[in-house]
Structure formats: C-alpha cells, structure tokens
Scaffold this active site. Sequence first.
Site, short mmCIF file in Angstrom:
data_model
loop_
_atom_site.label_atom_id
_atom_site.label_comp_id
_atom_site.label_asym_id
_atom_site.label_seq_id
_atom_site.Cartn_x
_atom_site.Cartn_y
_atom_site.Cartn_z
N HIS A 507 -27.57 -24.30 -4.13
CA HIS A 507 -28.91 -23.72 -4.03
C HIS A 507 -29.60 -23.49 -5.37
CE1 HIS A 507 -32.25 -21.94 -2.13
NE2 HIS A 507 -31.65 -21.35 -1.14
N TYR A 623 -36.63 -10.54 5.64
CA TYR A 623 -36.94 -11.50 4.57
C TYR A 623 -37.34 -12.82 5.23
CZ TYR A 623 -36.04 -14.43 0.39
OH TYR A 623 -36.14 -15.29 -0.67
N THR A 636 -39.95 -19.70 -4.73
CA THR A 636 -40.13 -18.99 -3.47
C THR A 636 -40.68 -17.59 -3.70
OG1 THR A 636 -37.86 -18.15 -3.53
CG2 THR A 636 -38.23 -20.22 -2.35
#
Length: 807
Positions: A507, A623, A636
Amino acid sequence: MAFPAASANRRRPAAERSASPAALRLRRPLTAHSFRRRRAAVRRLGNLQTWQRLTKLWPSTLKQICLSGLHSWKKKFIRFKNGIITGVFPASPSSWLIVVVGVMSSTYLKVDPSLGMIARINRTLDSTNCMTSQTKKVVSGVLFSTGLWVALIVTMRYSLKVLLSYHGWMFAEHGKMSRATKIWMSMVKIFSGRKPMLYSFQTSLPRLPVPAVEDTVSRYLESVRPLMKDGDFQRMTALAQDFAVNLGPKLQWYLKLKSWWATNYVSDWWEEYIYLRGRGPLMVNSNYYAMEMVYITPTHIQAARAGNTIHAILLYRHKLDREEIKPIRLLGSTVPLCSAQWERLFNTSRIPGEETDTIQHVKDSRHIVVYHRGRYFKVWLYHSGRLLTPRELQQQMQRVLDDRSEPQPGEAKLAALTAADRVPWAKCRQDYFGRGKNKQSLDAVEKAAFFVTLDDTEQGYRQEDPEASLDSYAKSLLHGKCFDRWFDKSITFIVFKNGKMGINAEHSWADAPIVGHLWEYVIATDCFQLGYTEDGHCKGDPNPSIPCPTRLQWDIPEACQEVIETSLNSANLLANDVDIYSFPFDAFGKGMIKKCRTSPDAFIQLALQLAHYKDMGKFCLTYEASMTRLFREGRTETVRSCTTESCNFVLAMVDPSQTVEHRLRLFKVASEKHQHLYRLAMTGAGIDRHLFCLYVVSRYLAVDSPFLKEVLSEPWRLSTSQTPQQQVELFDLERNPEYVSGGGGFGPVADDGYGVSYMIVGENFIHFHVSSKLSSPETDSHRFGRHLKQAMADIIALFRPTVNSKK
C-alpha cells in the site's frame, strides 16, 4: 598402397582415431619425467575445448548482447522524447517551428512582431563579428521566436493551473450546469492541448491548499458531536478552542511554509509516518487484494492463464513506459487527476529497516520471480529482443510447474519474513542476505518487475457453496499461507491451480485506484483480446529454444530459519484471526439508485450506517477514503460518514412509529450532507490530513498538544472504501452481463471494528467485502453482511410507492 601412418591409424580404436594429439598424450602411462608435460597438455586441451564452445556460442551471445543494448537505448530515447513532449505541454514540439516560421515570415514582410526585440538581438550579435548580416538576421529571428514560444508555454501552463484551481463545478446541483461552468470547461479544454500523455498535466495541477485552523476545528467538532455525550463533547470543545487560539496558529505557520516549498504538504509525511514507519505486519494490516471476475474463468489451465495475464500485465507496462496511458479526467474528460502514483507500479519493492522502511524502485526490469511449492524461479521476459508471447510464457510457467526439485533448507517459508513484524525481517536481511548467493537471489526478487505465485490450491466462486467459496478466495488473496506471497513487492500476482487469479498489493507506494486501473486492463485484455484455443491453451506456438527458468539459490543458516519460523507463527496467528465475508449483491444496483435521484455512494454509506447500528446498537467513527488527486501528488482524504444527519436517519429507520415520508426526508438531508463532505474532502478542505500534518509539526517542535493527541488516537471502528470502475468502455456488460468483477478488500483497521470495501459494477451489481477479527466478541462479518443486505433493501423500499402504500 597405404602409408604406414595411415594403416597404423586404422588399427587404433575409433575413439583414439578421432581424438586430438593432446588427448592421446593424456592416455599414455604417467611417469615422473612426463608429469609437467602432461599438466601442460591438460591445460591446452581445456583451453581448446573452452575456445571451441565460445566460438560456437559467439553469434547467439553477441546477438543477445546487441539486442539488450538496443532495447536499453530505445527505452532511454523514448524517455527523452516523452520528457521533451511533457516539458513543453500544453504546446507541442512542432509548435516551435510554426512560431519560428510565423515570425520569420512577418519579418520578411517588413512587419516587426517583436516590437524592436529582434533588432536589439541583432545589435548584440554585431559585437561577435563572426556572422554575416543575413545569418545574424536569421539567428535573431529564431532566438526571439524561441523566447516567444517559451513565454507562450509558461502562460498557457499557468493559465491552466489557475483554471484547475476552480472547484465550484463540484458543488453544483447534479444535472444542472451554469453558463459560467460551461465557459470554464471550454477554457480548460482549450488550454489542455491535443492528445495529452499520462504525465502531461503534472506541472499544471494546483497545489493542495492548507485549510484554515478554525475551519478544520469547527468541522471536527461537528463530526464528533453525534458520537459523544454532552460532558465529553464540552470537554473536547474546550480543548479544540484552546488549540485553535494558542498552539494551532504556530503549527499552521510551519505547515504553510511547507506548502509553499513542497509539491504537496501531506503526501511525503503520509507515506513515511503512516506506512513506512509502521513496524507491524504488512499482511492483513496494510496490504489489500483484488479479485477477478466472479462467475467467469476463461481457462482452467493454470499455466495458460498465467501466460496470458502476465503478457497482458507486460503490455500495460509497455504502455506505461511510453506514457501512452490516457490521464484520468473527470467531468466529461475535462478535469485531469494527478498521475504521479503510476511511476512506481512496476519494478518496485519495499525494503525493511529497523526504524523505517524505504521504497526501492528501478527504472527497468527484464525478469519476474515465480514462486511454486516452496521454490523461487527467475523467469526472463524477453528473448531475441522481444517480449515473450503468451504461449511462450505459458511454456515457462509449465516448466516451473513440472519442476520436481525440492526446496532448499529455509527456502519454502522464506517469504514469511515479509508477512510478520518489520524489525526481525530488517535484522535478518542485514545479517544473512547482505552477500553471496543470498544477496543475488534477494536482489532478483526485489528488482523483479513483479512477483508471481503459482498457487497449488483451487479458489473462486462455486455454485454449490457460494458463500464459503468466495470467503476462502478473499482470504487466500489477502494472506494465503503467509509464506507464498512476497508482501514487500508492489504487486504479487496470484494464479490458482484451477485458473482463477487475483492480486495482493503493497500500500505505501500508491492507492488502490492505480492497481485497479491495471487490473481492469489485464482482465479485459485476457478475455476479449488475447483469448484461448478451444482446449484452453494460449494462442500461438511454444518455443523450445527459450532458456528454462532459473532456480534461485539460497544458503539460509539455522539461525535465520528460526527467525522464519517465528515470523510464520506470528503471521499465522494474524491470518487465522481474520474473518471475511465476500458476497455479491444483485437485488439492484447503480441504475435503480440513480432513479431515486441520489448518489450511489451516499446511498451505500447510509446503508452501512444503518447496518452498523443494527449490528452493534450504537454509532461509531467512520472512515471513508476519498481521493485528493485533483491536486499534484495528492493521495487520499477521509470523509467522516457518520454525521448528525445520518444518525437522525438511522434512528428514524429503527423507530417503527416513523412514517415513510419522514424517513425519506431525513434520507435526502443525510445524503446531501454526505455528498457535501465528500466534495470538501476532494477539494482539499478535509479534516484528518490537516490535523495529521499539524500533529507531525508538533512532534518536530517537541510541543505537546492534548487536542491533537486525542484526535489521532480515536479508533476507526468502521473503515470503508469504494473500488472505482475507471475503464467502463473495456467491458460491455449489456452483451456480457456475467463478466462482473468482485472488486477487492482489506483487513479490519480496528481490533473491534469492521473493514468494508465495495465495488459498483454496471447498473445492477455491487460486490461487498466485510472483514473483522474473530478474536473480538463484538464483531461478526457474516452478521454484519446480513444487516447490510437488509439495510439496502429497507432504504430502497422508501422509494417504491407500492411497498410504501402497503406499509
């Protein structure tokens, strides 16, 4: 009559007749007197045979060296050419010639477009005394034209940046566009040039703005109001107001300074402190997965599926290297998104460190590493200067599958080091993989284009047991056996024994939409372009002359093997604790939700709030990932989906005394609120990234902030994300409705919470992935999934007059 030497030669055995004089001398009885002569003969014979082998291999070896060099220089030339094209965007290199011709033509027509600049340049050149008057005239015109051309480029680029800084179009009512917005769109299209390349817009994108501290604090208090009791909220309000007046402005000054200096004031700190400095396992906690099509498997031959899809991935990489991938643009292909995250998609690996990891990216890699049954194989991707065909790649994969050699000591479970805590892996890497064959083999893995696992299990949707089969498929992609995926690689491509496939992605280097874009291309290319023969093999012919894959060699000492076993035990505990429920939802989809005149994402987020309340009996901090790629190097932002408006709607849904009209009214208010928050997050006015960066500044300054510390310690018990479908044109779901993707998912963020990912496919299909931990007595992924299905049905029932009248 035969000569004596010839007749003597005929009496010798055939082996002796064909032997060289040096070899015959070696067969004579050894005496002390002839020892030195014999040793010299051995050396000469060895040198002769080596020389003969080299002369035979010379043509093919020189050919491969030349082709490799040509390939390297070709890539350098393409990068150089693309650098020039991107550097002069939104103009083009040919526009320089147009400007030069235009200026020179006007000069010869006795018209001075330079307002005296050309004459001034001409006078400056007079001092050189090395050019004729005609040459000086031409040079002066060319120099002025070049300067004018550069000035036009800078003006156009700055104008485009100013235009892209406007985000009012996002807050307009859906389906209604003002005249000003239409004019603005036309201006953006004019300044966007023709046929932009992947990175063309990078220098024209605006910087991420830093919100005002007062605005961020106010939005934060609004987001936590429905989650706190009155006393707790009053205490938090006091902390927030004190921060906004005293410490906040000081930290904000440093953050503003960084935003003026850095390209993006968030992304580098986000990558370092959220990802690279994390010392926990990447597996489950950070890495995520992507499924392929749920109901379709083009071939059940594992090697064939691997051959086609690896070739498709390499075709995508080829387009990426040439920057031929079209930049993603919103609002009818008008507003560009940042493309920076594509740069590290391939040839990238995360390198463990004791305090922090680093990301290693090489410009080019000509091989992949394949894992199968505990062995690692290096597979070259090129032969004779060209990319291997799908059939040749299938042949290479089949050679790996047919290899019956056993793993070397410690090799089979080596990748467990990448699945567990980072510090043991970092120490192990430094102690045992810094030299010799271990270093060479590890370099091969870490510098590979990507990692491939030929899994020896069968996964995918089974009609006789759809629930268990999809859960098993998702868990296998998320963690596998904990030692058969290299979790440090940017992408690990997995092909199962029955031909099903998927991806596990690291990630830190980028977010899921980048991998999703690649994955859509690969699936479409595999099914609709490359295809298979009737018996399930890749099209084309095998090529026996291609060298076989090379086994990587390891020398792993027992001390390292003990660390591997410890890491594997730790990873197994983590993997066995994950509960995943992966399920398709086809009762309705985006098409019906849009008929209700609401956002599909807002609809699903409100359904998640309703499902969570039914599941847990309370609300929680939620979230939802949003992107900030309208800005340069944006990643993000968080949308806090649990709002006062959404809670009012949920409470009305669980109250049997409430009317349908009242519930519907509350739904519309909550939906509009969610859409507004999403737009704020996309346009740089979010809450959480700003507070995170303020906290980082406070740590650098060694200043304690009770407000920031409490904010950043709040757990996200419901973490959600939508996997966007970005290349709709690749799939014709009207003709092929069964070609629907399962999207992807991730592990739970909180030990007592849920992780929910969903993908909206076409008009009538949504796929959900729900994850939680079995060790938590409060959570149950399947229970939450059932509540989610019911919540979706309950909300859509509000818009059905027949159902409403019955109620």
